[in-house]
Design an enzyme around this catalytic site. Structure first.
Site, short mmCIF file in Angstrom:
data_model
loop_
_atom_site.label_atom_id
_atom_site.label_comp_id
_atom_site.label_asym_id
_atom_site.label_seq_id
_atom_site.Cartn_x
_atom_site.Cartn_y
_atom_site.Cartn_z
CE1 TYR A 262 -6.21 4.94 -2.17
CE2 TYR A 262 -4.77 4.63 -0.29
CZ TYR A 262 -5.95 4.36 -0.96
OH TYR A 262 -6.86 3.51 -0.39
CD GLN B 94 -2.96 1.63 -2.90
OE1 GLN B 94 -2.30 1.59 -1.85
NE2 GLN B 94 -3.70 2.67 -3.25
CB THR C 36 -6.65 2.46 -5.12
OG1 THR C 36 -5.90 1.27 -4.82
CG2 THR C 36 -7.97 2.41 -4.36
CG ASP D 106 -10.43 -6.43 -3.09
OD1 ASP D 106 -11.53 -5.83 -3.06
OD2 ASP D 106 -9.34 -5.81 -3.13
N GLY E 89 -7.88 -8.72 2.33
CA GLY E 89 -7.40 -7.58 3.12
C GLY E 89 -7.47 -7.86 4.60
NE ARG E 90 -12.84 -5.20 7.01
CZ ARG E 90 -13.41 -4.80 5.89
NH1 ARG E 90 -13.45 -5.59 4.83
NH2 ARG E 90 -13.95 -3.58 5.81
N GLY F 179 -14.69 -9.25 0.81
CA GLY F 179 -15.57 -10.23 1.44
C GLY F 179 -15.06 -11.66 1.46
CB ILE F 180 -12.09 -13.41 -0.01
CG1 ILE F 180 -12.41 -13.02 -1.45
CG2 ILE F 180 -11.45 -14.80 0.12
CD1 ILE F 180 -12.90 -14.09 -2.34
NE ARG F 181 -14.29 -11.35 6.23
CZ ARG F 181 -13.96 -10.37 5.38
NH1 ARG F 181 -13.16 -10.62 4.34
NH2 ARG F 181 -14.41 -9.14 5.55
CG HIS G 185 -11.39 0.61 -0.43
ND1 HIS G 185 -10.65 1.35 -1.31
CD2 HIS G 185 -10.71 0.63 0.74
CE1 HIS G 185 -9.56 1.81 -0.69
NE2 HIS G 185 -9.58 1.38 0.56
CB SER H 235 -0.88 -0.01 1.25
OG SER H 235 -1.43 1.27 1.48
C1 LIG Z 1 -7.43 -1.72 7.30
C2 LIG Z 1 -7.54 -1.61 5.81
C3 LIG Z 1 -6.75 -0.68 5.13
C4 LIG Z 1 -6.84 -0.59 3.74
N1 LIG Z 1 -6.00 0.26 3.07
C5 LIG Z 1 -6.00 0.27 1.72
C6 LIG Z 1 -5.03 1.02 1.00
O1 LIG Z 1 -4.15 1.65 1.57
N2 LIG Z 1 -5.10 1.01 -0.35
C7 LIG Z 1 -6.07 0.29 -1.04
O2 LIG Z 1 -6.09 0.31 -2.28
N3 LIG Z 1 -6.97 -0.45 -0.37
C8 LIG Z 1 -6.96 -0.50 0.97
N4 LIG Z 1 -7.84 -1.29 1.64
C9 LIG Z 1 -8.77 -2.14 0.88
C10 LIG Z 1 -8.14 -3.50 0.57
O3 LIG Z 1 -7.09 -3.36 -0.36
C11 LIG Z 1 -9.16 -4.48 -0.04
O4 LIG Z 1 -9.79 -3.88 -1.14
C12 LIG Z 1 -10.23 -4.92 0.97
O5 LIG Z 1 -9.69 -5.05 2.25
C13 LIG Z 1 -10.82 -6.23 0.52
O6 LIG Z 1 -11.85 -6.64 1.35
P1 LIG Z 1 -11.67 -7.70 2.58
O7 LIG Z 1 -11.04 -6.93 3.68
O8 LIG Z 1 -13.08 -8.07 2.87
O9 LIG Z 1 -10.81 -8.82 2.08
C14 LIG Z 1 -7.76 -1.40 3.02
C15 LIG Z 1 -8.55 -2.31 3.73
C16 LIG Z 1 -8.43 -2.44 5.10
C17 LIG Z 1 -9.28 -3.46 5.81
#
Ligand SMILES: Cc1cc2nc3c(=O)[nH]c(=O)nc-3n(C[C@H](O)[C@H](O)[C@H](O)COP(=O)(O)O)c2cc1C
Length: 411
Positions: A144, A142, A170, A326, A349-350, A328-330, A295, A122
């Protein structure tokens, strides 16, 4: 000191090995993290409608398995933008991960490499993009724009020099989504690490001594080191400052994409696509891949579930670009559903953030290993020998988003 570090690593490995599934990792993370950090990771924007929609979309799709078929070792390998991977699951770019654990982004990159997959670093990472790139293994960067063309140009030049193999742009973060839980927890734009805030946050922090000690020993990181070179005062932005609106889009716009296509020498990925129209626009702007994403339900509340948006986008772009997904994938079965609907790979992500909170790098490795085990078991139960064979015929059409019931003709 070396002995203490070996002892801690062993303890983390042991704790990681106890994790059974994503819910377990989330539960352990919740036990360790202060409320503000836990809810920063777990939460979604506004009414969390999209966050919930993502989960429901995966739950509602059912498999059409092929029974009485023996599969010994299902093949999970895939190729994404020319890079072969052993697990079709990438670790998504997530800002703020050094708050979760001092291993932070370095732990995510190491965990992904050990699982044989790609880490997406990120822009808002807790380590510089150069430090993260130094971790062995394939990585994408990634981007911004942090409301400024100069910042964007600085990051792109450095990412190219550091050797990232693809640039992920993004596009769903023009401004920050409003996440009420963050606001209530004091995780707001004005927050800085100082004595006044320490007193204010003490009731959240003191009940979590293990996290607090780690955070203190790590030097109270609350900044985005990537931005240090480009701010007026030479000080990096703090995490909560980055998504302030006002001075132009935080995400690159279509105009920026033209500039990026001309200046980035490598594959370009557009992340945050949720409609077929925008997917086609990304193709037109020279993207090599799109990531269907909302996101993780953290930006525009009311967006469709990414899984629901996937079939229309796959249809629209055909073979012109690779499609990833991405949000919601758990579980391993969620990955299989997304691949069946045309995703080449997914990002999480999470899930790795919870693993990281629970046991640092070892926890990231563990949640990816759990996903792999779940995928293998589900494929053996479905009678599917390779992820390359997955297509919509592996799903019950009545449960697939966008499915129209065919008229049944009388015999
Ligand atoms: C704590 C957190 C921080 C995130 N920061 C960024 C980021 O800096 N840049 C970005 O493109 N997406 C960011 N995302 C989104 C993730 O890249 C991703 O799209 C998302 O977490 C996917 O969903 P999931 O958490 O259900 O897997 C972030 C997500 C979380 C949970």
């Amino acid at each position: 000191m070396a002995e203490l570090s070996t002892f801690l690593q062993k303890a983390r490995r042991r704790r990681a090995s106890w994790l059974l599934d994503h819910a377990d990792a989330q539960r352990v993370a919740a036990r360790i993290l202060p409320r503000g950090i836990r809810e920063y990771v777990d939460g979604g924007s506004e009414g969390e409608v999209t966050l919930e929609r993502n989960a429901r979309a995966f739950r509602d799709v059912a498999f059409a398995p092929r029974m009485a078929t023996w599969v010994d070792k299902p093949d999970l390998s895939a190729t994404v933008l020319g890079t072969p991977i052993n697990l079709p699951v990438l670790t998504a770019p997530c800002g703020g991960m050094r708050l979760v654990h001092p291993d932070g982004d370095l732990g995510l990159a190491t965990g992904a490499a050990r699982a044989g997959t790609i880490h997406v670093a990120s822009s808002a990472a807790g380590y510089t993009l150069e430090d993260i790139a130094a971790v062995e293994g394939p990585q994408w960067f990634q981007l911004y724009r942090f409301s400024s063309q100069a910042t964007m140009e600085n990051l792109v030049g450095r990412a190219q020099a550091a050797g990232y193999s693809a640039l992920v742009v993004t596009v769903d973060t023009a401004v920050a989504g409003f996440r009420p839980r963050d606001y209530k927890n004091g995780f707001s734009y004005s927050m800085r690490v100082n004595a006044r805030n320490a007193v204010k946050l003490a009731p959240q922090l003191l009940p979590k001594p293990a996290w607090l000690i780690r955070y203190l020993l790590d030097g109270l990181p609350f900044e985005i080191p990537n931005t240090a070179e480009v701010t007026v005062d030479g000080k990096p932005m703090v995490l909560t400052e980055m998504t302030k609106g006002g001075a132009g889009s935080h995400s690159p716009t279509w105009t920026d994409l033209d500039w990026l296509r001309a200046h980035w020498h490598g594959p370009l990925v557009v992340k945050g696509i949720i409609t077929p129209e925008d997917a086609l626009r990304a193709v037109g702007a020279g993207a090599d891949a799109v990531i269907v994403s909302n996101h993780g339900g953290r930006q525009l509340d009311g967006s469709p579930a990414s899984l629901a948006a996937l079939p229309g986008i796959v249809d629209a772009v055909g073979d012109n670009v690779e499609v990833l997904l991405d949000s919601g994938i758990r579980r391993g079965s969620d990955v299989l559903k997304a691949l069946s609907l045309g995703a080449r790979a997914v990002l999480v992500g999470r899930l790795p953030a919870w693993g990281l909170a629970a046991a640092g790098t070892a926890g990231v490795e563990r949640v990816l290993e759990i996903l792999r085990t779940e995928m293998v078991r589900s494929m053996r139960l479905m009678g599917c020998s390779s992820v390359a064979d997955l297509d919509p015929t592996w799903l019950d059409p009545e449960t697939v988003p966008g499915h129209r019931t065919k008229e049944v003709e009388a015999p």
